[in-house]
Design an enzyme around this catalytic site. Structure first.
Site, PDB file in Angstrom:
ATOM      1  N   VAL A   1     -41.361 -73.692  47.479  1.00 12.17           N
ATOM      2  CA  VAL A   1     -42.173 -73.235  48.261  1.00 12.17           C
ATOM      3  C   VAL A   1     -41.239 -72.871  49.231  1.00 12.17           C
ATOM      4  O   VAL A   1     -41.920 -72.098  49.878  1.00 12.17           O
ATOM      5  CB  VAL A   1     -43.721 -73.532  47.976  1.00 12.17           C
ATOM      6  CG1 VAL A   1     -44.627 -72.490  48.642  1.00 12.17           C
ATOM      7  CG2 VAL A   1     -44.039 -73.071  46.090  1.00 12.17           C
ATOM      8  N   ASP A   2     -41.645 -74.049  50.571  1.00 11.07           N
ATOM      9  CA  ASP A   2     -41.676 -74.091  51.265  1.00 11.07           C
ATOM     10  C   ASP A   2     -40.098 -73.196  52.028  1.00 11.07           C
ATOM     11  O   ASP A   2     -39.861 -72.689  52.704  1.00 11.07           O
ATOM     12  CB  ASP A   2     -41.093 -75.470  52.210  1.00 11.07           C
ATOM     13  CG  ASP A   2     -41.465 -75.450  53.799  1.00 11.07           C
ATOM     14  OD1 ASP A   2     -42.028 -74.982  54.208  1.00 11.07           O
ATOM     15  OD2 ASP A   2     -41.010 -76.926  53.959  1.00 11.07           O
TER      16      ASP A   2
END
Length: 177
Positions: free
Chosen positions: A40-41
């Site tokens: 996600v990052d």
């Protein structure tokens, strides 16, 4: 799956958190240094452009359970809240750290006058948090914020996989009013 608790609409959807054009704030599952990473990052940082890493890095490091807010830059949202979730372990206070991520993010959203926020499944990727347990903590914490009258009208959990969607939808369905 969706429910309304004390005027807060909570929903779980499968999708890409970087494509939530109708959401004021998205939440990033960040690392302690706030320097970008994978999962996600990485997706959020790629979509937002290099200024997001520069802005977030200036606010780090932060510890598990903490959160900071930056502009969203090239994303269609107003802000990104960066939360550091705990690495799963049965010997540390990981449940409280995970709950703190959601509480801190909700508090920052209120301070930013946001009407909507989208969360990923924080700590459920490489940090190894079991989906069902993490989903229960996430939904219970957000429901507690709703019960306290938090002024965010829409909370969306944007899940990448069918398994994550099922776990979060089940946790949402199990909430008591």
């Amino acid at each position: 799956m969706q429910r309304t608790i004390n005027d807060m609409h909570i929903e779980c959807v499968k999708g890409d958190i970087t494509r939530q054009c109708d959401i004021d704030i998205i939440v990033n599952a960040a690392n302690k240094q706030l320097k970008g990473g994978g999962g996600v990052d990485g997706a959020i940082n790629r979509a937002a452009g290099p200024r997001l890493v520069e802005a977030s890095r200036a606010l780090g490091p932060i510890e598990a359970g903490e959160a900071v807010i930056t502009p969203a830059f090239d994303l269609p949202n107003d802000h990104v809240i960066h939360c550091v979730g705990p690495v799963y372990s049965q010997s540390q206070p990981v449940a409280e750290q995970l709950a703190s991520c959601y509480r801190e993010a909700m508090g920052l959203a209120v301070e930013a006058s946001a009407e909507s926020i989208a969360f990923p499944a924080i700590s459920c990727g490489v940090y190894g948090y079991p989906l069902e347990e993490a989903a229960g903590i996430a939904l219970t914490t957000v429901a507690e914020c709703a019960a306290k009258g938090t002024r965010v009208g829409l909370v969306r959990f944007v899940l990448f996989s069918d398994d994550a969607l099922a776990a979060f939808s089940n946790a949402l369905g199990a909430l008591r009013q």
